[in-house]
Design a protein around this motif. Structure first.
Motif, mmCIF file in Angstrom:
data_model
loop_
_atom_site.group_PDB
_atom_site.id
_atom_site.type_symbol
_atom_site.label_atom_id
_atom_site.label_comp_id
_atom_site.label_asym_id
_atom_site.label_seq_id
_atom_site.Cartn_x
_atom_site.Cartn_y
_atom_site.Cartn_z
ATOM 1 N N VAL A 117 0.827 -1.208 0.000
ATOM 2 C CA VAL A 117 0.000 0.000 0.000
ATOM 3 C C VAL A 117 0.864 1.264 0.000
ATOM 4 O O VAL A 117 0.562 2.241 -0.704
ATOM 5 C CB VAL A 117 -0.945 -0.007 1.214
ATOM 6 C CG1 VAL A 117 -1.638 1.343 1.391
ATOM 7 C CG2 VAL A 117 -1.991 -1.108 1.059
ATOM 8 N N ASP B 74 -7.543 -3.747 5.471
ATOM 9 C CA ASP B 74 -8.002 -2.659 4.601
ATOM 10 C C ASP B 74 -8.227 -1.388 5.412
ATOM 11 O O ASP B 74 -7.788 -0.294 5.021
ATOM 12 C CB ASP B 74 -9.290 -3.050 3.872
ATOM 13 C CG ASP B 74 -9.068 -4.154 2.854
ATOM 14 O OD1 ASP B 74 -7.907 -4.354 2.441
ATOM 15 O OD2 ASP B 74 -10.052 -4.810 2.465
ATOM 16 N N GLN B 75 -8.907 -1.517 6.548
ATOM 17 C CA GLN B 75 -9.197 -0.363 7.384
ATOM 18 C C GLN B 75 -7.916 0.261 7.926
ATOM 19 O O GLN B 75 -7.722 1.487 7.864
ATOM 20 C CB GLN B 75 -10.115 -0.770 8.537
ATOM 21 C CG GLN B 75 -10.553 0.385 9.431
ATOM 22 C CD GLN B 75 -11.461 -0.065 10.567
ATOM 23 O OE1 GLN B 75 -11.643 -1.263 10.800
ATOM 24 N NE2 GLN B 75 -12.047 0.886 11.272
ATOM 25 N N ASN C 16 -4.617 -0.205 6.932
ATOM 26 C CA ASN C 16 -3.650 0.253 5.942
ATOM 27 C C ASN C 16 -4.119 1.514 5.232
ATOM 28 O O ASN C 16 -3.316 2.407 4.929
ATOM 29 C CB ASN C 16 -3.365 -0.857 4.934
ATOM 30 C CG ASN C 16 -2.652 -2.038 5.563
ATOM 31 O OD1 ASN C 16 -2.147 -1.940 6.691
ATOM 32 N ND2 ASN C 16 -2.603 -3.154 4.870
ATOM 33 N N THR C 17 -5.419 1.614 4.956
ATOM 34 C CA THR C 17 -5.949 2.824 4.347
ATOM 35 C C THR C 17 -5.797 4.019 5.288
ATOM 36 O O THR C 17 -5.426 5.122 4.861
ATOM 37 C CB THR C 17 -7.425 2.638 3.968
ATOM 38 O OG1 THR C 17 -7.527 1.588 2.999
ATOM 39 C CG2 THR C 17 -8.012 3.916 3.372
ATOM 40 N N ARG D 252 -3.572 7.377 4.434
ATOM 41 C CA ARG D 252 -4.192 8.707 4.444
ATOM 42 C C ARG D 252 -3.523 9.614 5.475
ATOM 43 O O ARG D 252 -3.318 10.807 5.230
ATOM 44 C CB ARG D 252 -5.684 8.590 4.717
ATOM 45 C CG ARG D 252 -6.460 7.886 3.615
ATOM 46 C CD ARG D 252 -7.952 7.898 3.893
ATOM 47 N NE ARG D 252 -8.453 9.268 3.929
ATOM 48 C CZ ARG D 252 -9.601 9.630 4.502
ATOM 49 N NH1 ARG D 252 -10.355 8.727 5.104
ATOM 50 N NH2 ARG D 252 -9.986 10.896 4.481
#
Length: 280
Positions: free
Chosen positions: A73, A264-265, A267-268, A272
């Protein structure tokens, strides 16, 4: 509670053991794989991508392999530096016992060796506390700080986990974690010695608390799993409340392995935060 603790530890150990183990070679045709000489250490480190540097610090008994999903990511946007800590992964163990200053200075020395004056730092579990230690000892070296299920003070351990840890031996620790450690270690026969050093450090070594948190200069993201049976969620929430301008991400239905349970939660949110696209 004991049954839940044993189950969570088994699941976490299985998750770590299921991560791929690779040879010392570039994984994607771009990775820079090195062994950096740092005093008594020959530290294994992978570097992916270009841009602002991000230092990823894995948890106790693990290796940099745990960061593969996050590396994927972050590496299109950053220069991602992922070492194996002292006595972890492919990095050798020295003769000294673990202490916060030693582990922080290892990473300061690594940044010096790589000619990195300042980096974002991400730490999980034991290394969440290590990332905090680095930010407190060398504030000019830390741009942004991410602490995941971070053990900043040994009193932040769940009491059931502390009892489990202190009663454990090198022979009774989850077999999957032991196999994963031995598969990468330069000297697999040191497992018993390393286990004792890690057990003692986790149980009594980290010792940062309420008086230290307000001294953190770096913008900080604190991440926790609300079902953590290793580190008390209230310990992690205290960090977010006391560190100036810190943000908190509390992941529901997740435990101490929150980066693996909610990739997903998590790493995003990290991407950000580090890119400044999270509304700051």
């Amino acid at each position: 509670m004991q049954r839940i603790l044993r189950l969570s530890l088994c699941l976490f150990a299985l998750a770590l053991a299921s991560l791929p183990v690779h040879a010392d070679e570039a994984r994607d045709g771009v990775a820079d794989v090195r062994h950096v000489e740092l005093g008594d250490l020959r530290m294994h480190v992978e570097i992916h991508g270009e841009g602002e540097p991000v230092l990823l610090l894995h948890g106790g008994f693990g290796s940099m392999e745990v960061w593969r999903p996050l590396i994927a990511v972050l590496s299109p946007h950053f220069r991602v530096i992922a070492p194996d800590l002292r006595a972890h992964g492919r990095t050798n163990d020295g003769d000294r016992p673990f202490d916060p200053e030693l582990l922080a200075e290892d990473q300061r020395a690594l940044l010096d060796a790589l000619d990195v004056p300042r980096a974002h730092v991400v730490g999980w579990s034991m290394s969440g506390g290590l990332a905090l230690e680095l930010a407190l000892r060398h504030p000019a070296r830390v741009e942004r700080l991410v602490m995941i299920a971070a053990l900043a003070h040994h009193a932040g351990l769940q009491e059931a986990f502390r009892e489990h840890l202190l009663a454990a031996t090198a022979d009774t620790w989850p077999a999957g974690t032991v196999r994963a450690w031995r598969a990468l270690a330069p000297d697999p026969d040191r497992w018993e010695l390393v286990f004792g050093k890690l057990r003692d450090f986790v149980a009594s070594g980290p010792r940062r608390g309420a008086d230290d948190y307000p001294r953190v200069r770096a913008p900080t993201l604190v991440i926790l799993g609300d079902q953590d049976t290793v580190v008390k969620p209230e310990h992690t929430r205290e960090q977010a409340a006391a560190i100036p301008h810190a943000r908190l991400l509390a992941c529901e239905d997740a435990g101490h392995g929150v980066p693996l349970e909610k990739p997903d939660q998590v790493n995003t949110a990290i991407l950000r935060f580090l890119t400044g696209t999270d509304g700051d």
